[in-house]
Design a protein around this motif. Sequence first.
Motif, PDB file in Angstrom:
ATOM      1  N   LYS B 211      32.916  38.318  43.573  1.00  0.00           N
ATOM      2  CA  LYS B 211      32.939  38.976  42.210  1.00  0.00           C
ATOM      3  C   LYS B 211      32.536  38.027  41.218  1.00  0.00           C
ATOM      4  O   LYS B 211      31.609  38.199  40.312  1.00  0.00           O
ATOM      5  N   VAL B 218      25.530  37.427  35.900  1.00  0.00           N
ATOM      6  CA  VAL B 218      25.342  38.524  34.758  1.00  0.00           C
ATOM      7  C   VAL B 218      25.673  37.703  33.577  1.00  0.00           C
ATOM      8  O   VAL B 218      24.851  37.685  32.616  1.00  0.00           O
ATOM      9  N   LEU B 251      29.890  44.387  30.387  1.00  0.00           N
ATOM     10  CA  LEU B 251      29.178  44.526  31.827  1.00  0.00           C
ATOM     11  C   LEU B 251      29.973  44.201  32.746  1.00  0.00           C
ATOM     12  O   LEU B 251      30.412  44.583  33.971  1.00  0.00           O
ATOM     13  N   LEU B 255      31.461  46.374  35.719  1.00  0.00           N
ATOM     14  CA  LEU B 255      31.198  45.790  37.388  1.00  0.00           C
ATOM     15  C   LEU B 255      32.325  45.461  37.965  1.00  0.00           C
ATOM     16  O   LEU B 255      32.474  45.777  39.229  1.00  0.00           O
ATOM     17  N   ASN B 256      33.326  45.051  37.305  1.00  0.00           N
ATOM     18  CA  ASN B 256      34.766  44.550  37.989  1.00  0.00           C
ATOM     19  C   ASN B 256      35.305  45.874  38.629  1.00  0.00           C
ATOM     20  O   ASN B 256      35.854  45.854  39.732  1.00  0.00           O
ATOM     21  N   LEU B 259      32.730  47.002  41.856  1.00  0.00           N
ATOM     22  CA  LEU B 259      32.888  45.835  42.793  1.00  0.00           C
ATOM     23  C   LEU B 259      34.365  46.142  43.389  1.00  0.00           C
ATOM     24  O   LEU B 259      34.442  45.750  44.840  1.00  0.00           O
TER      25      LEU B 259
END
Lengths: 243, 265
Positions: B211, B218, B251, B255-256, B259
């Motif tokens: 991650k 990113v 983001l 994403l966290n 993921l």
Amino acid sequence: MIHLEKVCKTFGDLKVLDELDLHVPRGSAFVIMGPSGAGKSVILKHIIGLLRPDSGVIRVDNMSVPDLKGEPLRDLRRDMGYLFQHSALINWLNVFDNIALPLRETMDLPEDEILDRVHHVLGLVSLSQADHKFPSEISGGMQKRVGLARALVTRPRIILYDEPEAGLDPGMSVDIARMIREIGQELGMTSVTVTHSVDCARTVGDHLALFIGGRIALQGTPTEVLDSGHALVHDFLQGSSKS
Amino acid sequence: MNFFTRFGNRILAPLVSTAGFGMRIAGETIYRIPQLPKRWVTFREQFYLSCVRTLHVVVFVAFFIGMIVALQVGLELARYGQQEAIGYGVSLMMVREMGPFVTAILMAASVGSAMAAELGTMKVQEEITALEVMSVDVISLLVLPRVLALTLAMPILTILANYVGTIGGGVIAVTQLNLDFGAYTTNALTSLRDIGDWIPLPISLFGGLLKSLIFGFVIGVIGCASGLSASRGAAGVGRTTRAAVRDSIILVIVLNFFLGKFLFQ
């Protein structure tokens, strides 16, 4: 060599280039003079492919510049030098590395030759002792000369000068204009200079075009145009002297 | 203009344009990874800035995050007499979520914003245009070393954050919950031993590091893309810097979640 035909460019509601026709012969020192904010720099940006016209033809060495992309565009640009209005030096590189940058990045040259070329152009602009300094440590006039050296170091066939006297005091402006003239004669390059300074235009150019209202209003030698007594020239000179 | 046209022009068009530009920068950066040896000096400088210069902030914040997690979770567990389990909770929380997440937020605020401001200033001062005119590859020269430096710095900082955060939790376990530090660390380490289904490694630890690697990429791409799209002078640089931090954080949060769901569920 550089040929613009019926070129139009509009930004929002503002028509900057209005069916502009321009022909710059090989080897000439061509000056485009006009009022500040008229769009003179826009012409240079079209010639080097930074901007695309809304319509019209732009050819450099018979290549259609708006149609070039990728490597062919980069090849064309490698044949051109560009002196920016405010020099646009890379702040974290010293004078030597700024000038060497296009050689290191775009040409496969040994470091010895890069060293020779950089010192040669530094000599041309009388800055041999300043190679280790950073842009923030030198004056505006010196920055302009470094910008000129950077534009010359790749040995371009065409060089574009965007307001070379901008931001300089009158004495320094004269020096830069003289330097441009002498270097142009010595190296035999084709040059296009945009300026609103009459003194700069007289010193630098062998051919002058007066750019007003998005098109070329008058052209000829600097003496022919500036001493013509034409109403447009009179109006421009009046406006120029007021500013 | 009706409402939908205005909404499209003002919100959707810039959003799609920004996202498209960011994805283009990401793709071009990945494509140029083989050029990294040529950019080694800049990469090293950027790695130093991303990793070493932010180390103290990460350590300080991670220590407190570990203590906060231990305190809140520990107090609740203590109500049910389960405070011994705090070692499991803190280490899993740090390694899976808080370590990568907090490090990413700090990197977005410090390194990502600095990238946006630096490249934005170069853009408005026509330095980027000058590079284009000289046929210099801007992505290779400026973006590649910055993005890769941040991408590789993130897992290192995250490992440190995980470690320090877990120690911080241990301090609370000993001082507030009267637990033995040795038992706490044994539990903390035991919780990380689960092997993943899709990778033969401790899944919590390596999932968290994966991650952090993605977050770093990113944040770097958003910082550089924002800087390269700056316009209109100093105010424009301020605007793009603010946008870089805001977009990175949004983001990273989104994403966290995805993921985390993919890696740990």
